[in-house]
Scaffold this motif. Structure first.
Motif, PDB file in Angstrom:
ATOM      1  N   UNK A 173       0.792  -1.191  -0.008  1.00 36.71           N
ATOM      2  CA  UNK A 173       0.028  -0.026  -0.067  1.00 36.71           C
ATOM      3  C   UNK A 173       0.836   1.304   0.407  1.00 36.71           C
ATOM      4  N   UNK A 174       0.636   2.031  -0.962  1.00 32.28           N
ATOM      5  CA  UNK A 174       1.253   3.551  -0.927  1.00 32.28           C
ATOM      6  C   UNK A 174       2.631   3.371  -1.421  1.00 32.28           C
ATOM      7  N   UNK A 175       3.441   4.106  -1.152  1.00 35.16           N
ATOM      8  CA  UNK A 175       4.881   4.441  -1.502  1.00 35.16           C
ATOM      9  C   UNK A 175       6.051   4.061  -0.496  1.00 35.16           C
ATOM     10  N   UNK A 176       5.627   3.783   0.801  1.00 37.19           N
ATOM     11  CA  UNK A 176       6.652   3.459   1.693  1.00 37.19           C
ATOM     12  C   UNK A 176       6.810   1.944   2.325  1.00 37.19           C
ATOM     13  N   UNK A 177       6.370   0.869   1.494  1.00 39.00           N
ATOM     14  CA  UNK A 177       6.618  -0.245   1.620  1.00 39.00           C
ATOM     15  C   UNK A 177       8.061  -0.944   1.392  1.00 39.00           C
ATOM     16  N   UNK A 178       8.405  -2.135   1.714  1.00 39.11           N
ATOM     17  CA  UNK A 178       9.701  -2.615   1.230  1.00 39.11           C
ATOM     18  C   UNK A 178       9.196  -3.615   0.005  1.00 39.11           C
ATOM     19  N   UNK A 179       9.369  -2.939  -1.332  1.00 42.07           N
ATOM     20  CA  UNK A 179       9.007  -4.016  -2.596  1.00 42.07           C
ATOM     21  C   UNK A 179       9.601  -5.254  -2.611  1.00 42.07           C
ATOM     22  N   UNK A 180      11.009  -5.192  -2.268  1.00 43.39           N
ATOM     23  CA  UNK A 180      11.608  -6.434  -2.231  1.00 43.39           C
ATOM     24  C   UNK A 180      11.085  -7.484  -1.279  1.00 43.39           C
ATOM     25  N   UNK A 181      10.677  -7.481  -0.137  1.00 45.28           N
ATOM     26  CA  UNK A 181      10.171  -8.188   0.626  1.00 45.28           C
ATOM     27  C   UNK A 181       8.864  -8.910   0.002  1.00 45.28           C
TER      28      UNK A 181
END
Length: 195
Positions: A152-160
């Motif tokens: 959700x949004x832009x502040x999550x860890x995409x790699x995880x």
């Protein structure tokens, strides 16, 4: 079995947690409707007792993780537990809690085929999650689960989320959670028809 692993950290306060709650309720309604439809179709057929159903469990995580709803038949769910946002983002405990449920053949019997995991977060883990993540995706029955991840949004860890998931959905903000869950529910239903 369908296990939701939901980030309820303080960054999910307000509109995000409201949108997550609405999306969760809507998804369970979709799965319930599908289960009831297959039951009605199969009851009309002579000697047919089989139909698609879903066992739903919900794990939330913030400063710790908690199983807020143990497996229950989707048709028997009347009210969902209230989810509130507070605290940090302790992913490690949530992953271990989910893995223990999946690996225990008394809790998740072997004839409950292809467990589905729906993992939702808007942030970065605040604990040492790496070993738990590797264990979840690499070892035992949890490694074979169908895993969906929603960022959700832009502040999550995409790699995880990419490492974790079979299928990763990125949303601009929490108002898109329901749409992401609709896509996931459609895939779960489609998979259920061919098992």
């Amino acid at each position: 079995p369908v296990i939701f692993i939901l980030d309820t950290s303080s960054s999910m306060s307000g509109k995000p947690i409201e949108n997550l709650s609405k999306a969760l309720k809507r998804t369970i309604e979709l799965l319930r409707r599908h289960s009831m439809e297959t039951k009605l179709i199969n009851l009309r057929e002579i000697d047919s007792r089989e139909y698609v159903t879903y066992k739903i469990a919900i794990i939330t995580f913030n400063s710790s993780a908690k199983l807020i709803m143990d497996y229950i038949d989707v048709e028997k769910i009347n009210d969902l537990p209230r989810i509130e946002a507070c605290g940090a983002t302790a992913l490690r405990v949530a992953l271990y809690l989910a893995k223990n449920m999946i690996e225990d053949s008394i809790i998740t019997p072997k004839n409950w085929f292809n467990p589905k995991i729906i993992f939702v977060t808007d942030g970065y883990p605040t604990d040492n999650y790496r070993k738990a993540l590797k264990d979840f995706i690499s070892n035992g029955r949890s490694s074979k689960c169908i895993k969906y991840a929603v960022g959700i949004g832009k502040t999550f860890d995409k790699e995880i989320l990419k490492k974790f998931s079979t299928w990763f959905i990125e949303t601009a903000d929490s108002s898109d959670i329901e749409s992401a869950f609709q896509t996931i529910a459609d895939d779960i239903i489609a998979r259920g028809l061919y098992q």
